[in-house]
Design an enzyme around this catalytic site. Structure first.
Site, PDB file in Angstrom:
ATOM      1  N   ALA A  31     -71.316  31.680  42.023  1.00  0.00           N
ATOM      2  CA  ALA A  31     -72.600  30.962  42.127  1.00  0.00           C
ATOM      3  C   ALA A  31     -72.660  29.930  40.995  1.00  0.00           C
ATOM      4  CB  ALA A  31     -73.788  31.922  42.080  1.00  0.00           C
ATOM      5  N   HIS A  36     -71.531  26.693  34.021  1.00  0.00           N
ATOM      6  CA  HIS A  36     -70.149  27.174  34.185  1.00  0.00           C
ATOM      7  C   HIS A  36     -69.168  25.998  34.090  1.00  0.00           C
ATOM      8  CE1 HIS A  36     -72.378  30.245  36.736  1.00  0.00           C
ATOM      9  NE2 HIS A  36     -71.707  31.028  35.933  1.00  0.00           N
ATOM     10  N   GLN A  60     -70.886  46.125  35.738  1.00  0.00           N
ATOM     11  CA  GLN A  60     -71.775  45.628  34.691  1.00  0.00           C
ATOM     12  C   GLN A  60     -73.227  45.511  35.137  1.00  0.00           C
ATOM     13  OE1 GLN A  60     -69.480  41.870  34.310  1.00  0.00           O
ATOM     14  NE2 GLN A  60     -71.467  40.899  34.015  1.00  0.00           N
ATOM     15  N   GLY A 146     -70.146  31.250  27.413  1.00  0.00           N
ATOM     16  CA  GLY A 146     -71.375  30.508  27.133  1.00  0.00           C
ATOM     17  C   GLY A 146     -72.254  31.231  26.114  1.00  0.00           C
ATOM     18  N   GLN A 152     -73.229  38.974  24.720  1.00  0.00           N
ATOM     19  CA  GLN A 152     -71.947  39.184  25.411  1.00  0.00           C
ATOM     20  C   GLN A 152     -70.812  38.525  24.623  1.00  0.00           C
ATOM     21  OE1 GLN A 152     -71.215  38.840  29.803  1.00  0.00           O
ATOM     22  NE2 GLN A 152     -70.599  36.781  29.240  1.00  0.00           N
ATOM     23  N   VAL A 175     -76.202  25.085  28.680  1.00  0.00           N
ATOM     24  CA  VAL A 175     -76.594  23.927  29.489  1.00  0.00           C
ATOM     25  C   VAL A 175     -77.924  24.262  30.160  1.00  0.00           C
ATOM     26  CG1 VAL A 175     -75.944  22.445  31.424  1.00  0.00           C
ATOM     27  CG2 VAL A 175     -74.189  23.281  29.849  1.00  0.00           C
ATOM     28  N   SER A 185     -77.264  31.513  37.441  1.00  0.00           N
ATOM     29  CA  SER A 185     -77.121  31.755  38.884  1.00  0.00           C
ATOM     30  C   SER A 185     -78.390  32.411  39.418  1.00  0.00           C
ATOM     31  CB  SER A 185     -75.919  32.663  39.136  1.00  0.00           C
ATOM     32  OG  SER A 185     -74.776  32.132  38.501  1.00  0.00           O
TER      33      SER A 185
HETATM   34  P1  AMP Z   1     -71.622  34.470  34.705  1.00  0.00           P
HETATM   35  O1  AMP Z   1     -71.086  33.894  35.972  1.00  0.00           O
HETATM   36  O2  AMP Z   1     -73.096  34.560  34.653  1.00  0.00           O
HETATM   37  O3  AMP Z   1     -70.932  35.755  34.321  1.00  0.00           O
HETATM   38  O4  AMP Z   1     -71.232  33.429  33.558  1.00  0.00           O
HETATM   39  C1  AMP Z   1     -69.895  33.061  33.312  1.00  0.00           C
HETATM   40  C2  AMP Z   1     -69.837  32.323  32.010  1.00  0.00           C
HETATM   41  O5  AMP Z   1     -70.629  31.145  32.088  1.00  0.00           O
HETATM   42  C3  AMP Z   1     -70.398  33.158  30.844  1.00  0.00           C
HETATM   43  O6  AMP Z   1     -69.578  32.965  29.697  1.00  0.00           O
HETATM   44  C4  AMP Z   1     -71.770  32.566  30.658  1.00  0.00           C
HETATM   45  O7  AMP Z   1     -72.259  32.712  29.348  1.00  0.00           O
HETATM   46  C5  AMP Z   1     -71.513  31.110  30.989  1.00  0.00           C
HETATM   47  N1  AMP Z   1     -72.784  30.451  31.340  1.00  0.00           N
HETATM   48  C6  AMP Z   1     -73.670  30.849  32.271  1.00  0.00           C
HETATM   49  N2  AMP Z   1     -74.754  30.033  32.263  1.00  0.00           N
HETATM   50  C7  AMP Z   1     -74.527  29.103  31.303  1.00  0.00           C
HETATM   51  C8  AMP Z   1     -75.278  28.002  30.793  1.00  0.00           C
HETATM   52  N3  AMP Z   1     -76.482  27.701  31.267  1.00  0.00           N
HETATM   53  N4  AMP Z   1     -74.755  27.281  29.787  1.00  0.00           N
HETATM   54  C9  AMP Z   1     -73.522  27.598  29.274  1.00  0.00           C
HETATM   55  N5  AMP Z   1     -72.770  28.621  29.708  1.00  0.00           N
HETATM   56  C10 AMP Z   1     -73.264  29.371  30.702  1.00  0.00           C
END
Ligand code: AMP
Length: 281
Positions: A31, A36, A60, A146, A152, A175, A185
């Site tokens: 998503a 990302h 998780q 991120g 995390q 972001v 997402s």
């Molecule tokens: P996730 O798909 O939620 O597991 O996120 C995958 C990676 O993208 C993780 O390292 C998150 O911290 C990073 N991430 C998700 N949202 C953002 C955002 N708004 N800005 C920067 N990194 C992000």
């Protein structure tokens, strides 16, 4: 862009084709949005080969309805990744990736019991289980995470240092949507009205950043921030914390030249949102 689904295939490919590359890796749950993609673009700039994994990791999720309702948008994810010059997408299945693997055990030094850990029991164990496994399969040189998921990031750094893996963990800035809301997402599951009101979270964090002073009491501010957020009928605070950006220990007073991270989790309707901001004194 290569698409690989089998663990055995990516291991073979890694061993045969990627030995001369510097590998950047971004684990995701799909998503995908601009947050990302900012990680992917950074990896593409800093490495000769970029791998993204898409896997909604059941381990998780402490809340089964969050897992069931987690958005899946694989076609548009692949388009975005192709555009951002990602080289390989790894899309494993749970039974393959967890076959004969029972997780990675480590002492979290208490990091799994505070903030997110307190409200999402088992969450960080699930995160460490999957990231350790993915690191072991992909063996990246650099991995990108991120700051949106600030705790995390601290847990992954701890895991890498405890297991003596030779992998750089590179933090990437949050972001945000135009409104200031941190991209996530889960934002896709907010109604239009909820999404508008969720922007208040960043508004309040930013106001604190601009007005905070050394003599302020963290304890008192936590109450005030929670009250201000809760005044919005769409929002309900789960926790607000001022913490040391490395150890994540709660900060009891603000001192000259220190850096503190203000972190929070807020419910907006049925969706749990997290955000954080850096404060410099
Ligand atoms: P996730 O798909 O939620 O597991 O996120 C995958 C990676 O993208 C993780 O390292 C998150 O911290 C990073 N991430 C998700 N949202 C953002 C955002 N708004 N800005 C920067 N990194 C992000």
């Amino acid at each position: 862009m290569e698409i690989v689904r089998q663990v055995s295939d990516i291991i073979k490919f890694r061993e045969k084709e990627l030995t001369k590359h510097t590998i950047g890796f971004i684990p995701t749950m799909g998503a995908l949005h601009k947050g990302h993609i900012s990680l992917v673009e950074r990896s593409v700039n800093e490495n000769t080969y970029t791998i993204v994994s898409i896997f909604v990791n059941p381990k998780q999720f402490n809340d089964s309805s969050d897992f069931i309702n987690y958005p899946v948008t694989i076609e548009s994810d692949l388009e975005l990744l192709k555009k951002s010059k990602c080289d390989l997408v790894f899309i494993p299945e749970a039974k393959d990736i967890y076959q004969d693997y029972y997780g990675f055990k480590m002492d979290f030094d208490g990091l799994d019991k505070i903030y997110e850990g307190e409200f999402r029991p088992g969450h960080f164990q699930g995160v460490v289980d999957i990231v350790y496994r993915l690191f072991d399969i992909i063996k990246p040189h650099n991995s990108y995470f991120g700051e949106k998921d600030f705790q995390q990031l601290a847990v992954i750094k701890l895991m890498v240092s405890k297991s003596r893996l030779n992998i750089n963990v590179i933090p990437c800035e949050i972001v945000r949507e135009e409104s200031g809301l941190a991209m996530s997402s889960r934002n896709e599951r907010l109604s239009i009205e909820e999404r508008k009101n969720a922007a208040e979270i960043y508004y309040v964090l930013n106001k604190v950043k601009n007005n905070i002073q050394i003599g302020d009491s963290p304890e008192r501010l936590i109450v005030e921030i929670s009250e201000e957020i809760n005044q919005n009928a769409f929002l309900k605070t789960e926790y607000v914390a001022f913490c040391n950006p490395i150890s994540l220990k709660p900060v009891l007073s603000f001192t000259q030249n220190s850096v503190v991270r203000l972190c929070c989790a807020i419910w907006c309707g049925k969706i749990r949102l997290i955000d954080n901001i850096s404060l410099q004194f």
